[in-house]
Design a protein around this motif. Sequence first.
Motif, PDB file in Angstrom:
ATOM      1  N   MET A  13       5.930  -4.778  12.940  1.00  0.00           N
ATOM      2  CA  MET A  13       5.320  -4.699  11.596  1.00  0.00           C
ATOM      3  C   MET A  13       3.811  -4.897  11.672  1.00  0.00           C
ATOM      4  O   MET A  13       3.046  -4.163  11.059  1.00  0.00           O
ATOM      5  CB  MET A  13       5.940  -5.754  10.688  1.00  0.00           C
ATOM      6  N   LEU A  14       3.412  -5.874  12.491  1.00  0.00           N
ATOM      7  CA  LEU A  14       1.972  -6.097  12.675  1.00  0.00           C
ATOM      8  C   LEU A  14       1.328  -4.872  13.323  1.00  0.00           C
ATOM      9  O   LEU A  14       0.253  -4.414  12.902  1.00  0.00           O
ATOM     10  CB  LEU A  14       1.768  -7.339  13.551  1.00  0.00           C
TER      11      LEU A  14
ATOM     12  N   SER B 112      -4.771   0.500   9.767  1.00  0.00           N
ATOM     13  CA  SER B 112      -5.982  -0.127   9.226  1.00  0.00           C
ATOM     14  C   SER B 112      -7.252   0.530   9.755  1.00  0.00           C
ATOM     15  O   SER B 112      -8.186  -0.144  10.166  1.00  0.00           O
ATOM     16  CB  SER B 112      -5.972  -1.619   9.521  1.00  0.00           C
TER      17      SER B 112
ATOM     18  N   MET C 280      -6.535   1.226  -0.340  1.00  0.00           N
ATOM     19  CA  MET C 280      -5.381   1.286   0.568  1.00  0.00           C
ATOM     20  C   MET C 280      -5.759   0.839   1.978  1.00  0.00           C
ATOM     21  O   MET C 280      -5.041   0.093   2.615  1.00  0.00           O
ATOM     22  CB  MET C 280      -4.844   2.709   0.596  1.00  0.00           C
ATOM     23  N   LEU C 281      -6.936   1.286   2.416  1.00  0.00           N
ATOM     24  CA  LEU C 281      -7.415   0.874   3.737  1.00  0.00           C
ATOM     25  C   LEU C 281      -7.628  -0.639   3.767  1.00  0.00           C
ATOM     26  O   LEU C 281      -7.241  -1.321   4.715  1.00  0.00           O
ATOM     27  CB  LEU C 281      -8.728   1.604   4.053  1.00  0.00           C
TER      28      LEU C 281
ATOM     29  N   PHE D  42      -4.277  -2.452   4.149  1.00  0.00           N
ATOM     30  CA  PHE D  42      -3.751  -2.449   5.513  1.00  0.00           C
ATOM     31  C   PHE D  42      -4.571  -3.349   6.431  1.00  0.00           C
ATOM     32  O   PHE D  42      -4.025  -4.036   7.295  1.00  0.00           O
ATOM     33  CB  PHE D  42      -3.715  -1.024   6.069  1.00  0.00           C
ATOM     34  N   ARG D  43      -5.888  -3.338   6.232  1.00  0.00           N
ATOM     35  CA  ARG D  43      -6.739  -4.218   7.038  1.00  0.00           C
ATOM     36  C   ARG D  43      -6.345  -5.675   6.819  1.00  0.00           C
ATOM     37  O   ARG D  43      -6.247  -6.454   7.757  1.00  0.00           O
ATOM     38  CB  ARG D  43      -8.198  -4.046   6.642  1.00  0.00           C
TER      39      ARG D  43
ATOM     40  N   LEU E 162      -3.577  -6.827   6.016  1.00  0.00           N
ATOM     41  CA  LEU E 162      -2.241  -7.108   6.547  1.00  0.00           C
ATOM     42  C   LEU E 162      -2.157  -6.988   8.066  1.00  0.00           C
ATOM     43  O   LEU E 162      -1.116  -7.260   8.651  1.00  0.00           O
ATOM     44  CB  LEU E 162      -1.221  -6.168   5.910  1.00  0.00           C
ATOM     45  N   SER E 163      -3.255  -6.604   8.696  1.00  0.00           N
ATOM     46  CA  SER E 163      -3.185  -6.373  10.135  1.00  0.00           C
ATOM     47  C   SER E 163      -3.618  -7.603  10.930  1.00  0.00           C
ATOM     48  O   SER E 163      -4.409  -7.504  11.864  1.00  0.00           O
ATOM     49  CB  SER E 163      -4.033  -5.162  10.508  1.00  0.00           C
ATOM     50  N   ASP E 164      -3.087  -8.730  10.565  1.00  0.00           N
ATOM     51  CA  ASP E 164      -3.392  -9.974  11.270  1.00  0.00           C
ATOM     52  C   ASP E 164      -2.204 -10.912  11.130  1.00  0.00           C
ATOM     53  O   ASP E 164      -1.681 -11.103  10.031  1.00  0.00           O
ATOM     54  CB  ASP E 164      -4.643 -10.610  10.663  1.00  0.00           C
TER      55      ASP E 164
ATOM     56  N   LEU F 227      -0.157 -12.541   7.756  1.00  0.00           N
ATOM     57  CA  LEU F 227       1.246 -12.247   7.431  1.00  0.00           C
ATOM     58  C   LEU F 227       2.020 -13.562   7.297  1.00  0.00           C
ATOM     59  O   LEU F 227       2.870 -13.706   6.407  1.00  0.00           O
ATOM     60  CB  LEU F 227       1.880 -11.359   8.513  1.00  0.00           C
TER      61      LEU F 227
ATOM     62  N   PHE G 103       3.180  -0.654  -5.160  1.00  0.00           N
ATOM     63  CA  PHE G 103       3.067  -0.470  -3.712  1.00  0.00           C
ATOM     64  C   PHE G 103       2.785  -1.796  -3.015  1.00  0.00           C
ATOM     65  O   PHE G 103       3.443  -2.145  -2.027  1.00  0.00           O
ATOM     66  CB  PHE G 103       1.958   0.545  -3.411  1.00  0.00           C
TER      67      PHE G 103
ATOM     68  N   LEU H 110       5.082  -3.902  -0.286  1.00  0.00           N
ATOM     69  CA  LEU H 110       4.631  -4.358   1.028  1.00  0.00           C
ATOM     70  C   LEU H 110       4.940  -5.836   1.220  1.00  0.00           C
ATOM     71  O   LEU H 110       5.456  -6.260   2.247  1.00  0.00           O
ATOM     72  CB  LEU H 110       3.125  -4.123   1.190  1.00  0.00           C
TER      73      LEU H 110
ATOM     74  N   ILE I 204       7.350  -7.537   4.008  1.00  0.00           N
ATOM     75  CA  ILE I 204       6.860  -8.527   4.969  1.00  0.00           C
ATOM     76  C   ILE I 204       7.737  -9.777   4.934  1.00  0.00           C
ATOM     77  O   ILE I 204       8.181 -10.278   5.964  1.00  0.00           O
ATOM     78  CB  ILE I 204       5.400  -8.900   4.657  1.00  0.00           C
TER      79      ILE I 204
END
Lengths: 103, 103
Positions: free
Chosen positions: A1-2, A9, B1-2, B5-6, B8-10, B14, B73, B77, B81
């Motif tokens: 998921m990560l 991203s 949106m970007l 995702f940014r 959530l990318s850690d 999370l 959305f 997400l 998660i």
Amino acid sequence: MLELFRALSDETRLRIIKLLELGQLCVCDITAALELSQPKVSFHLSILKEAGLIMDRKEGKWVYYSLSAGDLFTRFLIISICEKLPNDADMKRLEDSRKARKC
Amino acid sequence: MLELFRALSDETRLRIIKLLELGQLCVCDITAALELSQPKVSFHLSILKEAGLIMDRKEGKWVYYSLSAGDLFTRFLIISICEKLPNDADMKRLEDSRKARKC
DNA sequence: CTCCTATATCAAAATATATTGATATGATAA
DNA sequence: TTATCATATCAATATATTTTGATATAGGAG
């Protein structure tokens, strides 16, 4: 998921996903559409592929990339991205490049 | 949106989201649960807040954070998660910290 | 075989992000 | 008031990611 969120991203990678909504494209099509260098595009394609978002298929000199099936969650993300992301400029450049038969 | 995702990318972020599934928590609860430094936690909270994923509420000395409503959305997400992420160790430390009445 | 085209990969440089330790702020308690 | 606690912020450092330019590989054409 990560890994999935990490792959998503980045603006270039979202643009690639949106382009691939059209169907399979070779690296030179994507490069022309995004107006980016080829190594850069290959780099981002590799990250998307690693994350399971896209897949590739070799045919002669070319490598065609396309969205991969993936699980429900992944597909939902891809659909959402494609729905929300505008990419008129990229699409136009893709068409121009194809008319010019550059690859 | 970007930006979403940014944010959530850690992994830390999370974990914070998953903790907040329980309801509102103050920074010291989160710090204790994750076993991370307070500035680090504040840093990640600020990114989640900027992305609209969480919100804060001041009460005396404390600042309580909670998941924010957001659009469909975003909520999807967050739900995904929370469903997919295991966090037994974090939960246990949160409980221990609360029993000890540290804040 | 030699040349050209499409793509991948690599090392170096550039850029972005995260972490740390110190300090600031603001609320409360003594 | 002074001390303490919860939190935020900052500057410096550390780390990760991205970009670039060069080169490698491999298929097809001549």
